[in-house]
Design a protein around this motif. Sequence first.
Motif, PDB file in Angstrom:
ATOM      1  N   THR A 299     -10.970  -0.344  -7.632  1.00  0.00           N
ATOM      2  CA  THR A 299     -12.157  -1.079  -6.652  1.00  0.00           C
ATOM      3  C   THR A 299     -12.386   0.293  -5.172  1.00  0.00           C
ATOM      4  OG1 THR A 299     -11.622  -3.274  -4.972  1.00  0.00           O
ATOM      5  CG2 THR A 299      -9.715  -1.621  -4.255  1.00  0.00           C
ATOM      6  N   SER A 300     -12.945   0.620  -5.346  1.00  0.00           N
ATOM      7  CA  SER A 300     -13.824   1.551  -4.186  1.00  0.00           C
ATOM      8  C   SER A 300     -14.158   0.177  -3.005  1.00  0.00           C
ATOM      9  CB  SER A 300     -14.741   1.427  -5.115  1.00  0.00           C
ATOM     10  OG  SER A 300     -14.547   2.645  -5.844  1.00  0.00           O
TER      11      SER A 300
ATOM     12  N   GLU B 156      -8.818  11.126  -3.637  1.00  0.00           N
ATOM     13  CA  GLU B 156      -9.685   9.853  -3.329  1.00  0.00           C
ATOM     14  C   GLU B 156      -9.391   8.674  -3.247  1.00  0.00           C
ATOM     15  OE1 GLU B 156     -13.686  12.914  -3.972  1.00  0.00           O
ATOM     16  OE2 GLU B 156     -12.892  11.161  -4.921  1.00  0.00           O
ATOM     17  N   HIS B 157      -7.731   8.316  -3.309  1.00  0.00           N
ATOM     18  CA  HIS B 157      -7.719   7.605  -3.430  1.00  0.00           C
ATOM     19  C   HIS B 157      -6.213   7.200  -2.784  1.00  0.00           C
ATOM     20  CE1 HIS B 157      -5.544   9.425  -6.749  1.00  0.00           C
ATOM     21  NE2 HIS B 157      -4.744   8.123  -7.077  1.00  0.00           N
TER      22      HIS B 157
ATOM     23  N   SER C  83       0.610  -0.922   0.071  1.00  0.00           N
ATOM     24  CA  SER C  83       0.270   0.246   0.376  1.00  0.00           C
ATOM     25  C   SER C  83       0.642   1.391   0.173  1.00  0.00           C
ATOM     26  CB  SER C  83      -0.831   0.127   1.350  1.00  0.00           C
ATOM     27  OG  SER C  83      -1.980  -0.861   1.005  1.00  0.00           O
ATOM     28  N   ILE C  84       0.873   2.446  -1.035  1.00  0.00           N
ATOM     29  CA  ILE C  84       1.287   3.712  -0.889  1.00  0.00           C
ATOM     30  C   ILE C  84       0.646   4.583  -1.384  1.00  0.00           C
ATOM     31  CG2 ILE C  84       1.601   3.248  -3.514  1.00  0.00           C
ATOM     32  CD1 ILE C  84       4.622   4.332   0.371  1.00  0.00           C
ATOM     33  N   ASP C  85       0.398   6.252  -0.765  1.00  0.00           N
ATOM     34  CA  ASP C  85       0.122   6.975  -1.978  1.00  0.00           C
ATOM     35  C   ASP C  85       0.666   7.763  -2.519  1.00  0.00           C
ATOM     36  OD1 ASP C  85       1.613   9.032  -0.863  1.00  0.00           O
ATOM     37  OD2 ASP C  85       0.459   9.654   0.976  1.00  0.00           O
TER      38      ASP C  85
ATOM     39  N   ILE D 176      -5.752   0.387  -8.129  1.00  0.00           N
ATOM     40  CA  ILE D 176      -5.981   2.343  -7.389  1.00  0.00           C
ATOM     41  C   ILE D 176      -7.283   1.656  -6.314  1.00  0.00           C
ATOM     42  CG2 ILE D 176      -7.152   4.348  -8.371  1.00  0.00           C
ATOM     43  CD1 ILE D 176      -5.687   4.161 -10.816  1.00  0.00           C
ATOM     44  N   TRP D 177      -7.132   2.322  -5.512  1.00  0.00           N
ATOM     45  CA  TRP D 177      -8.142   1.868  -4.004  1.00  0.00           C
ATOM     46  C   TRP D 177      -8.306   3.383  -4.062  1.00  0.00           C
ATOM     47  CZ3 TRP D 177      -7.044   2.076   1.393  1.00  0.00           C
ATOM     48  CH2 TRP D 177      -8.141   2.160   2.164  1.00  0.00           C
ATOM     49  N   LYS D 178      -9.973   3.701  -4.131  1.00  0.00           N
ATOM     50  CA  LYS D 178     -11.012   4.619  -4.472  1.00  0.00           C
ATOM     51  C   LYS D 178     -11.085   3.935  -3.019  1.00  0.00           C
ATOM     52  CE  LYS D 178     -14.384   7.769  -5.367  1.00  0.00           C
ATOM     53  NZ  LYS D 178     -15.065   7.367  -4.357  1.00  0.00           N
TER      54      LYS D 178
END
Length: 1019
Positions: free
Chosen positions: A721-722, A567-568, A525-527, A552-554
Motif C-alpha cells: 500500500t502507498s 522507502e517503506h 508497525s515496524i521497520d 509493505i507500506w510505501k
Amino acid sequence: MSDGLKKLCALIHELFQFDAADLDFGIYRILRLRRQEVKRFLENDLVDRVERAFAHYKSVDRAAAEEALRATVADLRKNQVPEADIETNPAVVEHKKRIAMAVNREALQDDILSRLYDFFSRYYDRGDFLSRRNFRGNTYAVPYAGEEVKIHWANADQYYIKSSARHAHYDFDLPGGLSVRFEVVGGGEERDNTKAAPDRERVYQLDATPYEFKGKKRLVLRFVFRADPAPDHDQAWHLAQVAELLKADKALMAWGSHLLTVPNDGARTPLEKHFERFGRSESYDYFIHKDVSGFLRRELDHYLKTEVMHLDDIESQGAPRVEEYLSRIKVLRALAGDIITFLAQVEEFQKRLWLKKKFVLQTRWCVSMQLVPRDLWPDVAANDAQREAWVRLFAIDTIAKDLAGTVGYSVPLTLEFLEQNPTLVLDTAHFPRDFTDRLLASFDDLDEKMLGTLFHAENFQALQLMQQRYCDRVKCVYIDPPYNTGIGDFMYKDGFQHSSWLAMMEDRIAEARKILTEGGVLLTSIDETERHRLHFLLGSVYGEDNFLGEIIWKNATDNNPTRIATEHEYVIAWAKDASQVEKVWKSTQSDAKDLLLQKYAELRGAGFKMDAIQTALREFIKENSETVGELERYKFVDEGGIYAGSESVHNPHPGGYKYDVIHPETGKAMRLPANGYRFPQETMKREFIEKDRLIYGPDENRIVKIKIYLNEYEESLRSVTSLDSRLGSYALNALFGNNSNTFRNPKPPQLLRRLISFVVSGPSIVCDFFAGSGTTAQAVMELRAHTKAAHRFLLTEQGGHFDSVLLPRVQKLMHSVDWKNGVPGSRNGVVGVVQVLVLEGYDDTIDNLVMARPKDVAPLFNEEPDFARDYVLRYMLENETRESPSLLGLTAFERPFSRVLRVTRDDVSVESPVDLIETFHWLLGMTVRTRQVDGAVRISRGALPDGAEVVVIWRDPAELDAPALEAWFEAKVLPTLGSVSVVYINGDQQVERLRPENAGWRVERTDQAFLAKMFPTQA
C-alpha cells in the motif's frame, strides 16, 4: 582481610548497591533502612560460617613438618641407614603423613570466598542478573525443548522496566549526624523511555528559595530543572553556584565544611560526588528476573559439578582428603545458597511490586456538552478554567455574534452559547468533586455513552489492569512500538540493544494476547531494524500458524545517494486464532471512494446535468489519477450515483443460463455471453433490468454488463500500500496549527483507519498501548463517525505528550472532525464520553514503601540468632513493608476517600489522592452503568465479566458506622437487589444478616477482594 574476602565483599557491595544505598528512592531506600543488618549477614556471618565449618581441621605448619622430615632423614643417613630403608622408616613415613594432612585453613577459606566471587560475578552485570546459562568457559547453554526453531535472547527470563522519571529528591548523610536532601521543586520532564531532543539541555538550578532546614541537622537544597537561556550556564556552572552558596551563607557553614572538603587523594568533593549521582538518576532502566532463585540454583549445581568437583581428584586421595574436599563443596553450596536466598528475596519482592495491579490515582471524564444535564449548565458557564481551556482547544473566542442568530463568545459564557455549541467537551478536571458526582449520577447507562478510555501509565501496568474487564473482548490491537534504531527512540542497557527490546516487547504482546477475542488481530508497525526479530517473537507468543501476513507500506521517496534507498515500513498482522478470523477481509472504507463521492455530490449540488457531471468527473479522475488508483474505472454516472461496468453477470464457466435480454432502444436481443448468464432469467429481470442496473451499449451487438455503483464498493487489503507518511504530520498540524511541532513522525490516521476497517465489523474495541500522539484514537473516532458503529478505543501512553498532544487531540475530535491550522472548520464532532485514568507507576510504588519491624519480631533477634539469620534472608522485605501506602495495608479501608501516595510528577514530588473506587472497578473487571452518591455513601451498579450483576458500596466507617450502614442498606438498597449476585462493602459490617432466605445475592468484603485481585501472584 584476605584477598578472597576483599573481592567477595566488593561484589556484595555492588550486588546490593551498598555504595548507592544512601539514595532515598526505590529498592535502595529499603536496603538503606536495613543496610547494617544486611551487611552484617553478608560480610560477617558468611566468614563466620566458613570458619565454623572447618574448625575441626587443625592448621598444621607445613614448613615445620617438612623441616622435621629433613632432620630425620639426615640423622638416618648419618647413621648409614640404606636409602631403601629410609623410605620405609616409621619416623619418615609419619612425617610425610603429617605433611600430606597439613591444612591451611586461611587458604581454604580464601578459596571458598574466591569461588563465591567467581560464581556470582558471572551473572551480575551493572545492576542486573543476566540469564546466561554457563556451559563451559565463554560458551552458554540455551533452554531448548525440541522445537524446530528456537528464539532466545540474553534477557529472555526477565521483565524489562522502562526508564524511571528523573527523581524528585535525593538524600544522603554526612558526619556528625547531619543529612542533606537535593529536592526538585519545579520543572518538567517526559516520563517515558524516549530521549527527547530539546533545543537547549535542561539543567538543575537553585530555586529562588535555595534552601530550607528541617530541624537542626537536616538541610534541603531546593532546585528547579529547566533550560537556562544563558549559553554558558551549563550544569557545571550551576553546581559552582551551589558551592558558592555553601561558602557564602553563614547558616550553611556546618554543611559546607563537609560538602566542599577535597579528599586527600584529590578525588571529587562530597558535593560533586552526590550531585553527579543525583543528575544521573534520570535514566534508570533495568530488569527484574522472573525466577532468579531457580536460575541461580541450577547454575550453582552446574558450577559445582563442572568446575569444583573433579572425580579424578577424589579417586587419587585418601579418606581425610576426600572428607575435606566434600566439606569444601558442601560449605560452598550452603553459603552460595544463602546469598541466592537473599538475592531471591530482593528480586521476588521487586517482581511482586512490578506485577501488582496499580492504583488509579486520578479519574477524569471528557463529556460532550449535549450529554450534560441542563441543571449543570450554569456551573459550566461560570467556570473560567473550562472556558479558558475551550479557548485554547477549540478557539471559541473566534465565534462572533451575527445577524443570523449566532451567539458570540463572552466572559462569562452564556447558556445560549452552550446551547448553540453542543459538541464542546467538558473536562471534569476543571470542576470540583461534587459537580463530577452529579454529572455521573445523571447517566442511566454510562457505559453506553463511552467512546474510549485513555491510560496515562506505563503500558505493561495498564495492560495488566485492563485484563479483568477486557479479557477476550478486544477485536483489534494496533501498536507502533519504538523501532529501536539506536538513535534515541528506545533506551536500552548498554550492549543489549536488541535483547532489551525483545524483553520489553515479549511481556507486552503476551498481555495484549489475553485481551484479544479468539478472532482478534494484532497489527504491528515496524521497520527493517527489528522486523525479523519481531516476526520470530510473535511466532513464539502467538504461534506461527496464526501469522496472517505482512503489509509493505510505501511511505516515502528517497532520492539521497545510497546503496538501496529505503522507502517503506511494514505492518505485520498476527491473529490470536487464525481459524476464527474471517476468511475474506473487505472494507467499505476508501479515501479514493470518499473523494469521488464527495466530488459527485458537489457537482450535483451545483445543479449540473448528468452529461456535464460525467465529463467533469472524468477530468477530475484524470487530474487525481495517483490518488484514485484502481477506482478510475468508476467513470460513469446516473441518478443512482457513480458506477462502473462489470462482466460479473457473465457465467465464468460453460453451462450458464441462456435467454434473451432485449436492447431497450433497438428492441433486439443482446449478444449472448459465450458461457451464458450467471443468473436465472427471473433474477436478471427482478434485480437488474427492473432496477436499471444493466449497461446495454449503443446497440444489441455488445454483451450486456451490470452497473456496479461506487457506494457499494468494498476494498480488499493488499500486501503493498502507498501512502505519504507526511500525512501524519499534516493531520496534527490541522488540529494544532502548522507551527505546533507537537510530535515527531506520527502515523497517518488514513493508514490506521484503513487497516482497522478490515479487522473490525460491527461495534468493536481497538487497543493501542504505544499510543504516542493518539493517531489510533483519531482513526477509531473517524470510523465511528463514518460507519455509525459504536467502536471504542483503549489507549495507553506514558510520555509527557499525553497531556500536550494525545488528550487534546481526542478532545478536539470530540468537538469537530474538520480542522485546519488549529481552528475547527465545523462544530460537528464525535459525541460521547471518554474516561481518562492516571495510574500509579512502578517508581511510585517503591517510593512509597515504608519499613516497620513488627513488635513481636524485634525481641527474637537477640534471643534467637538462627531466627535473625533466616528472617533477614527470607522474610524481612515482605513482612516489614506490609503496611506501606502503596501495598494497601489493612488500614487503607478505614478512610478510603483520603488515601494518598507521594508521587513524582513533572520532576516534583507531590501528594496524590488514590481513587480506590475506580481502582476496584477495574480490578473486578466491572462494567459500570450507574454511579450515585447518597450522603456518606458511594454506590456503583453494573456487571462483572461473566454477566453477573454487582453493587459496590463505599463509605467512610468513621462517618457511617456498621449499625447506621445496616439501617441505610435496609431502606435504600435491599429493595433494589432483584437480579444482583454480589454486593461489595468496605469495612466491618454485618449486612449479610439482612439477606432474606433464598435470596440470590451475597455480601463480600471489599478489602479481601481488593487484596486478592491487586496481588494475583500472592493470592
